[in-house]
Write a protein that holds these residues in place. Structure first.
Motif: not given
Length: 318
Positions: A206-229
């Protein structure tokens, strides 16, 4: 509406079914089952003749001495005992383990990296996906193995390329220190199949997970390691099991590149290639059958280990 449909519609109400209605429905179900088995018959015949039959025959031959010219002679567990002292078999196992444990992680890493890149919504995604998937269709073919032999030969493309920079090349496939690396590179190059599966898995996050993390200031690498993986671990596990099984069964590449010998100095002697040589070069079919069942045991053990370990790192929705 058919008579059966009318009968089922009537029986769906509160009125209990009569014995005649139950018998009619049961008879119709048997007719449907017969039709299903009729359509499955070609597959069932193929399963019995092409898969189950040869497996049972090889299991029986593994306990015999058989050279294709004489009748099999029962020798018990002698073939399996011989494997303990077979130095070339031990070497082939070492070559195969190196090939599996090096090429599979590299292949999955390349597949995941390309899938993440293609998941960004590039133009012409279908074309890129087809181009990257093509090596997986051809990677186990004789033609690609012959091409690979030419690319890494003494006058191959690799040496022609590095000669531009003043580097003297070598015959990579004729050097025991690099021959196996060329086959590992070939397997990594065929990352298309796991890449397509990774891409499908990425599209389900779901895209909303990345959008929420981005609003909290997560970097692309953090979103990849903490959400995607973490969300992709079931797909990683699926690809890992399939590619390990596929790598243990690798044969064509080593056979073509080494001319069927596993050379130079047995550096490309895969287990399957040694099995082939024992069976079809030395006509030691009993021993080759025992080797085949030992390979099945190895693959089964690694698959079981993967399933056991998956509970510690694979995350499911539930």
């Amino acid at each position: 509406m058919s008579a059966l449909g009318e009968l089922r519609k009537l029986s769906a109400g509160k009125r209990p079914q009569t014995a005649a209605e139950k018998a009619f429905i049961k008879k119709d179900n048997r007719r449907d089952n017969k039709a299903a088995y009729l359509f499955l018959l070609p597959w069932l015949i193929g399963l019995a003749v092409i898969t189950v039959g040869p497996m049972v025959a090889s299991l029986a031959l593994s306990f015999t001495k058989y050279n294709l010219l004489q009748a099999p002679k029962f020798i018990g567990l002698d073939n399996f005992i011989r494997m303990i002292g077979d130095e070339r078999l031990h070497n082939s196992l070492g070559v195969t383990f190196v090939y599996v444990f090096v090429s599979v992680p590299l292949q999955l890493a390349a597949a995941l990296a390309l899938a993440a890149l293609l998941d960004r919504g590039l133009r012409g995604l279908a074309i890129y996906r087809s181009v990257y998937y093509l090596p997986s269709l051809l990677g186990s073919s004789v033609a690609i193995a012959v091409l690979w032999k030419q690319v890494f030969g003494g006058e191959g493309l690799v040496n022609q390329f590095i000669a531009i920079f003043g580097i003297e090349g070598r015959s990579w496939i004729a050097d025991p220190s690099t021959a196996l690396s060329t086959l590992i590179t070939l397997n990594v190059w065929t990352f298309g199949a796991p890449m397509v599966i990774f891409l499908a898995g990425l599209r389900q996050i779901p895209v909303m997970y990345h959008e929420a993390a981005q609003m909290d200031g997560a970097t692309k690498w953090q979103r990849f390691t903490k959400i995607t993986l973490p969300l992709l671990t079931p797909i990683i596990f699926f690809n890992l099991v399939l590619q390990i099984i596929h790598a243990f069964q690798a044969f064509t590449q080593a056979f073509i590149v080494s001319g069927g010998t596993g050379g130079p100095a047995d550096s490309t002697l895969f287990y399957t290639l040694y099995l082939y040589n024992r069976g079809f070069s030395n006509f030691d079919m009993g021993y080759a059958s025992a080797m085949a069942w030992f390979l099945l045991l190895i693959i089964g053990v690694f698959t079981a280990i993967n399933f056991w370990a998956s509970k510690y790192w694979v995350n499911y929705d539930d």
